[in-house]
Write a protein that holds these residues in place. Structure first.
Motif, PDB file in Angstrom:
ATOM      1  N   GLN A 102     -18.143  66.323  18.965  1.00  0.00           N
ATOM      2  CA  GLN A 102     -17.470  67.613  18.853  1.00  0.00           C
ATOM      3  C   GLN A 102     -17.778  68.293  17.522  1.00  0.00           C
ATOM      4  N   TYR A 103     -17.954  69.603  17.611  1.00  0.00           N
ATOM      5  CA  TYR A 103     -18.169  70.428  16.414  1.00  0.00           C
ATOM      6  C   TYR A 103     -16.839  71.003  15.942  1.00  0.00           C
ATOM      7  N   PRO A 104     -16.583  71.061  14.618  1.00  0.00           N
ATOM      8  CA  PRO A 104     -17.388  70.534  13.516  1.00  0.00           C
ATOM      9  C   PRO A 104     -17.279  69.023  13.394  1.00  0.00           C
ATOM     10  N   LEU A 105     -18.212  68.418  12.689  1.00  0.00           N
ATOM     11  CA  LEU A 105     -18.296  66.968  12.594  1.00  0.00           C
ATOM     12  C   LEU A 105     -17.049  66.386  11.927  1.00  0.00           C
ATOM     13  N   GLY A 106     -16.529  65.312  12.516  1.00  0.00           N
ATOM     14  CA  GLY A 106     -15.364  64.630  11.977  1.00  0.00           C
ATOM     15  C   GLY A 106     -15.610  63.145  11.850  1.00  0.00           C
ATOM     16  N   ASP A 107     -14.616  62.428  11.351  1.00  0.00           N
ATOM     17  CA  ASP A 107     -14.699  60.982  11.162  1.00  0.00           C
ATOM     18  C   ASP A 107     -14.737  60.299  12.524  1.00  0.00           C
ATOM     19  N   ARG A 108     -15.812  59.589  12.802  1.00  0.00           N
ATOM     20  CA  ARG A 108     -15.972  58.915  14.088  1.00  0.00           C
ATOM     21  C   ARG A 108     -14.822  57.945  14.363  1.00  0.00           C
ATOM     22  N   HIS A 109     -14.350  57.258  13.329  1.00  0.00           N
ATOM     23  CA  HIS A 109     -13.291  56.264  13.521  1.00  0.00           C
ATOM     24  C   HIS A 109     -11.977  56.890  13.981  1.00  0.00           C
ATOM     25  N   LYS A 110     -11.817  58.197  13.708  1.00  0.00           N
ATOM     26  CA  LYS A 110     -10.583  58.881  14.086  1.00  0.00           C
ATOM     27  C   LYS A 110     -10.740  59.705  15.357  1.00  0.00           C
ATOM     28  N   SER A 111     -11.888  59.618  15.975  1.00  0.00           N
ATOM     29  CA  SER A 111     -12.119  60.398  17.183  1.00  0.00           C
ATOM     30  C   SER A 111     -11.263  59.866  18.327  1.00  0.00           C
ATOM     31  N   TRP A 112     -11.042  60.738  19.320  1.00  0.00           N
ATOM     32  CA  TRP A 112     -10.235  60.331  20.473  1.00  0.00           C
ATOM     33  C   TRP A 112     -10.864  59.147  21.191  1.00  0.00           C
ATOM     34  N   GLY A 113     -12.163  59.180  21.349  1.00  0.00           N
ATOM     35  CA  GLY A 113     -12.834  58.104  22.073  1.00  0.00           C
ATOM     36  C   GLY A 113     -12.642  56.746  21.422  1.00  0.00           C
ATOM     37  N   MET A 114     -12.760  56.698  20.082  1.00  0.00           N
ATOM     38  CA  MET A 114     -12.623  55.406  19.383  1.00  0.00           C
ATOM     39  C   MET A 114     -11.178  54.941  19.356  1.00  0.00           C
ATOM     40  N   THR A 115     -10.251  55.852  19.120  1.00  0.00           N
ATOM     41  CA  THR A 115      -8.849  55.436  19.016  1.00  0.00           C
ATOM     42  C   THR A 115      -8.239  55.094  20.371  1.00  0.00           C
ATOM     43  N   GLN A 116      -8.724  55.742  21.434  1.00  0.00           N
ATOM     44  CA  GLN A 116      -8.129  55.536  22.745  1.00  0.00           C
ATOM     45  C   GLN A 116      -8.944  54.627  23.658  1.00  0.00           C
ATOM     46  N   ARG A 117     -10.266  54.684  23.553  1.00  0.00           N
ATOM     47  CA  ARG A 117     -11.133  53.971  24.499  1.00  0.00           C
ATOM     48  C   ARG A 117     -12.138  53.035  23.851  1.00  0.00           C
ATOM     49  N   LYS A 118     -12.192  53.027  22.513  1.00  0.00           N
ATOM     50  CA  LYS A 118     -13.158  52.186  21.806  1.00  0.00           C
ATOM     51  C   LYS A 118     -14.591  52.529  22.198  1.00  0.00           C
ATOM     52  N   HIS A 119     -14.878  53.811  22.332  1.00  0.00           N
ATOM     53  CA  HIS A 119     -16.255  54.220  22.554  1.00  0.00           C
ATOM     54  C   HIS A 119     -16.533  55.539  21.823  1.00  0.00           C
ATOM     55  N   TYR A 120     -17.800  55.783  21.570  1.00  0.00           N
ATOM     56  CA  TYR A 120     -18.213  57.004  20.880  1.00  0.00           C
ATOM     57  C   TYR A 120     -19.655  57.312  21.266  1.00  0.00           C
ATOM     58  N   GLY A 121     -20.111  58.512  20.907  1.00  0.00           N
ATOM     59  CA  GLY A 121     -21.467  58.912  21.225  1.00  0.00           C
ATOM     60  C   GLY A 121     -22.289  59.162  19.974  1.00  0.00           C
ATOM     61  N   ARG A 122     -23.580  58.978  20.091  1.00  0.00           N
ATOM     62  CA  ARG A 122     -24.518  59.312  19.029  1.00  0.00           C
ATOM     63  C   ARG A 122     -25.902  59.505  19.649  1.00  0.00           C
ATOM     64  N   PHE A 123     -26.796  60.126  18.876  1.00  0.00           N
ATOM     65  CA  PHE A 123     -28.178  60.238  19.338  1.00  0.00           C
ATOM     66  C   PHE A 123     -28.937  59.016  18.856  1.00  0.00           C
ATOM     67  N   HIS A 131     -28.987  61.045  23.801  1.00  0.00           N
ATOM     68  CA  HIS A 131     -27.600  60.765  23.455  1.00  0.00           C
ATOM     69  C   HIS A 131     -27.131  59.562  24.265  1.00  0.00           C
ATOM     70  N   VAL A 132     -26.452  58.655  23.597  1.00  0.00           N
ATOM     71  CA  VAL A 132     -25.989  57.446  24.271  1.00  0.00           C
ATOM     72  C   VAL A 132     -24.493  57.259  24.040  1.00  0.00           C
ATOM     73  N   LEU A 133     -23.872  56.566  24.971  1.00  0.00           N
ATOM     74  CA  LEU A 133     -22.470  56.181  24.842  1.00  0.00           C
ATOM     75  C   LEU A 133     -22.425  54.742  24.367  1.00  0.00           C
ATOM     76  N   LEU A 134     -21.747  54.503  23.240  1.00  0.00           N
ATOM     77  CA  LEU A 134     -21.582  53.163  22.697  1.00  0.00           C
ATOM     78  C   LEU A 134     -20.175  52.688  22.991  1.00  0.00           C
ATOM     79  N   THR A 135     -20.045  51.502  23.573  1.00  0.00           N
ATOM     80  CA  THR A 135     -18.721  50.944  23.846  1.00  0.00           C
ATOM     81  C   THR A 135     -18.525  49.681  23.027  1.00  0.00           C
ATOM     82  N   CYS A 136     -17.351  49.586  22.385  1.00  0.00           N
ATOM     83  CA  CYS A 136     -17.024  48.443  21.531  1.00  0.00           C
ATOM     84  C   CYS A 136     -15.859  47.656  22.111  1.00  0.00           C
ATOM     85  N   SER A 137     -15.699  47.719  23.413  1.00  0.00           N
ATOM     86  CA  SER A 137     -14.505  47.171  24.054  1.00  0.00           C
ATOM     87  C   SER A 137     -14.578  45.676  24.326  1.00  0.00           C
TER      88      SER A 137
END
Length: 324
Positions: A188-209, A216-222
């Protein structure tokens, strides 16, 4: 009988060719690729949420029957899943889409639909970057993403969906997975802290190129070890899979959030496409790329909606209904 076999064989070849493009990836372009079906467009309607042009609908002449209804149904159900908690909003998608609907555009957080089905722009209250610019990448013949580029990051501005025309492969499972992964890997724009993103806090996943994958890939840490893994869809076996990636692991363990030098305030958007939870693991025909101005030259269902509260529940699994 012979002609029937030849036609069937031709469609099968089209299907395999498109799968290869999907797997190998389409190039990033400075102008959107204009699919041939858009030559039939006669009307472009914006569906508003308050002042925001959230959705765009592109129509051919009334009575036209150019696309496969199963493909239209796929995107309709996807939109119902994205906004499942707001019943008043979902009423707009409660019935089958008309057969003359040839493109559906959905804007993402802090963006809105522009003057055509492939144009997206920052919301008026969102501060643009001094060096920001838009690029485009197809994920399949049905899906094209528009990105806002800033500081070397591709922020998802919107997704344009073109239902499969008659005579072309539907690839329903693949397109369903591509929509899912594009949404979940959205930065999401503007760039924010990945650790505080909804995906990481709620689902333990995030995206990056990922430069190794070139997409672009989806990374899951579950999983128990907490190590991030690519979560991908195998377009041959039609199953989701997880795999380790050296680049993404190094990025994960060395990642450190630093506030940008120039403040770009985050303007909350009342519409947010829900980051879905990870489910259990189980160019050949386009016209040449043209500028956005040409697409705009061939230009509301509803002028406003009630307040929308987007569901944070997992997306309902519609794969069971998709036979492709």
């Amino acid at each position: 009988m012979v002609l029937s076999k030849l036609f069937s064989s031709s469609r099968s070849r089209d299907k395999e060719i498109e799968k290869k493009y999907i797997i190998n990836g389409y190039p990033l372009t400075t102008s959107p690729v204009i699919p041939d079906i858009l030559k039939h467009q006669v009307e472009f309607k914006k569906v508003k949420y308050g002042p925001i042009n959230l959705v765009g609908l592109t129509f051919a002449h009334e009575g036209s029957d150019l696309v496969k209804p199963e493909s239209l149904e796929l995107i309709r159900k996807k939109m119902l899943a994205w906004f499942q908690k707001d019943k008043s909003y979902c009423r707009n998608f409660s019935t089958e889409f008309p057969k003359n609907l040839i493109a559906i555009s959905v804007a993402f957080t802090n963006f809105e639909v522009g003057g055509s089905c492939q144009e997206y722009k920052l919301m008026n209250d969102v501060k643009p970057s001094e060096n920001g610019f838009f690029t485009h990448r197809k994920l399949s013949e049905c899906i094209q993403c528009t990105y806002y580029n800033d500081m070397g990051v591709e922020f998802l501005a919107g997704i344009s969906f073109y239902p499969a025309p008659h005579g072309k492969p539907k690839l329903l499972r693949s397109n369903n997975a591509l929509l899912y992964l594009a949404n979940c890997s959205n930065i999401q724009y503007p760039l924010g802290d990945r650790h505080k993103s909804w995906g990481m806090t709620q689902r333990k996943h995030y995206g990056r190129f990922c430069s190794i994958s070139g997409k672009h890939v989806l990374l899951t840490c579950s999983q128990d070890d907490g190590v991030p893994r690519h979560y991908e869809f195998d377009h041959v076996s039609k199953k989701y899979k997880r795999s380790l990636c050296k680049e993404c692991c190094e990025d994960f363990f060395t990642y450190k959030w630093e506030e940008p030098k120039k403040d770009t305030p985050a303007i909350p958007t009342p519409i947010v496409i829900v980051e879905e939870s990870v489910p259990v693991a189980v160019t050949a025909t386009d016209s040449e790329s043209l500028s956005i101005s040409r697409a705009s030259s061939t230009e509301s269902l509803i002028e406003g909606f009630d307040k929308i509260e987007v569901s944070s529940d997992a997306e309902s699994d519609i794969d069971a209904e998709l036979i492709d």
